[in-house]
Design a protein around this motif. Structure first.
Motif, mmCIF file in Angstrom:
data_model
loop_
_atom_site.group_PDB
_atom_site.id
_atom_site.type_symbol
_atom_site.label_atom_id
_atom_site.label_comp_id
_atom_site.label_asym_id
_atom_site.label_seq_id
_atom_site.Cartn_x
_atom_site.Cartn_y
_atom_site.Cartn_z
ATOM 1 N N LYS A 151 0.814 -1.219 0.000
ATOM 2 C CA LYS A 151 0.000 0.000 0.000
ATOM 3 C C LYS A 151 0.850 1.274 0.000
ATOM 4 O O LYS A 151 0.513 2.267 0.640
ATOM 5 C CB LYS A 151 -0.974 -0.008 1.167
ATOM 6 N N HIS A 182 -0.500 2.898 -5.654
ATOM 7 C CA HIS A 182 -1.714 2.325 -6.234
ATOM 8 C C HIS A 182 -1.748 2.724 -7.705
ATOM 9 O O HIS A 182 -1.084 3.672 -8.132
ATOM 10 C CB HIS A 182 -2.987 2.747 -5.483
ATOM 11 N N GLN A 224 -3.931 3.949 -10.800
ATOM 12 C CA GLN A 224 -5.193 4.628 -11.108
ATOM 13 C C GLN A 224 -5.095 5.190 -12.527
ATOM 14 O O GLN A 224 -4.185 5.957 -12.832
ATOM 15 C CB GLN A 224 -5.445 5.754 -10.108
ATOM 16 N N GLN A 256 0.705 5.827 -8.681
ATOM 17 C CA GLN A 256 0.664 7.001 -7.815
ATOM 18 C C GLN A 256 1.016 6.578 -6.395
ATOM 19 O O GLN A 256 0.603 5.510 -5.932
ATOM 20 C CB GLN A 256 -0.721 7.635 -7.835
ATOM 21 N N THR A 280 0.739 6.476 -2.476
ATOM 22 C CA THR A 280 -0.278 6.642 -1.446
ATOM 23 C C THR A 280 0.320 7.553 -0.371
ATOM 24 O O THR A 280 1.520 7.863 -0.409
ATOM 25 C CB THR A 280 -0.635 5.278 -0.827
ATOM 26 N N PRO A 281 -0.467 7.989 0.596
ATOM 27 C CA PRO A 281 0.118 8.780 1.688
ATOM 28 C C PRO A 281 1.282 8.048 2.374
ATOM 29 O O PRO A 281 2.296 8.672 2.711
ATOM 30 C CB PRO A 281 -1.062 8.988 2.642
ATOM 31 N N LYS A 282 1.154 6.735 2.548
ATOM 32 C CA LYS A 282 2.238 5.952 3.148
ATOM 33 C C LYS A 282 3.484 6.009 2.257
ATOM 34 O O LYS A 282 4.599 6.171 2.748
ATOM 35 C CB LYS A 282 1.772 4.499 3.329
ATOM 36 N N LYS A 327 4.272 8.374 0.131
ATOM 37 C CA LYS A 327 4.815 9.736 0.183
ATOM 38 C C LYS A 327 5.674 9.930 1.430
ATOM 39 O O LYS A 327 6.750 10.525 1.364
ATOM 40 C CB LYS A 327 3.687 10.762 0.161
#
Length: 174
Positions: free
Chosen positions: A139, A142, A144, A149, A151-153, A155
């Motif tokens: 995670k 992801h 899209q 892209q 994810t917040p994790k 980043k």
């Protein structure tokens, strides 16, 4: 000496548990499972020690931890070994490009491998696709609209390494 013995006993028990669990079923998120096994083993071991100390069994007292600093030392020892093992395990979990290259050359024997055959072996399927799948599974990325892209994790992870590289004055590329 008992700090070292407790630490080694607990790390050996954690390693045995790790191997046993992996024989039964390989976890999807292996790093998380390893951390749970190792830290769980150390916490459980220290709790068992605490219970044994308070049973007043005089035969066991010389082998048990008896003070908060001793508990802390065993836990810090266990943390250092656990994190070292997890870092080492990640190198075994997925083949690095260097390992894939070395094995390809090794398998070719003493005559070596032709450059064109070597380049055929070194493709995106082997070197990139499995890592992208790992990032998606963990995670951190992801997909899209056909685009990868963060994810917040992901980043946060990228920002951490960007900060470390800035502090160490190193940049991408080696």
């Amino acid at each position: 000496m008992k700090i070292l013995l407790w630490g080694l006993f607990l790390i050996c028990f954690a390693l045995f548990s790790h191997l046993l669990i992996w024989k039964i079923r390989l976890p999807v998120r292996q790093t998380r499972a390893l951390l749970a096994i190792f830290f769980g083993t150390f916490l459980s071991g220290l709790i068992i020690n605490y219970v044994l100390v308070h049973t007043n069994n005089t035969a066991l007292i010389p082998y048990l931890l008896s003070s908060l600093p001793e508990y802390l030392e065993v836990f810090l020892f266990g943390t250092a070994l656990t994190l070292s093992y997890v870092i080492t395990y990640s190198a075994l979990e997925a083949d690095s490009p260097t390992i894939v290259m070395i094995f390809a050359i090794y398998k070719s024997g003493s005559e070596g491998i032709e450059k064109s055959k070597f380049e055929q072996i070194m493709n995106d399927e082997i070197l990139i696709d499995s890592r992208i799948a790992d990032l998606v599974r963990d995670k951190m990325v992801h997909i899209q609209g056909g685009r990868y892209q963060l994810t917040p994790k992901g980043k946060r992870f990228a920002q951490l390494f960007t900060l470390i590289r800035k502090l160490m004055n190193t940049y991408m590329g080696g």
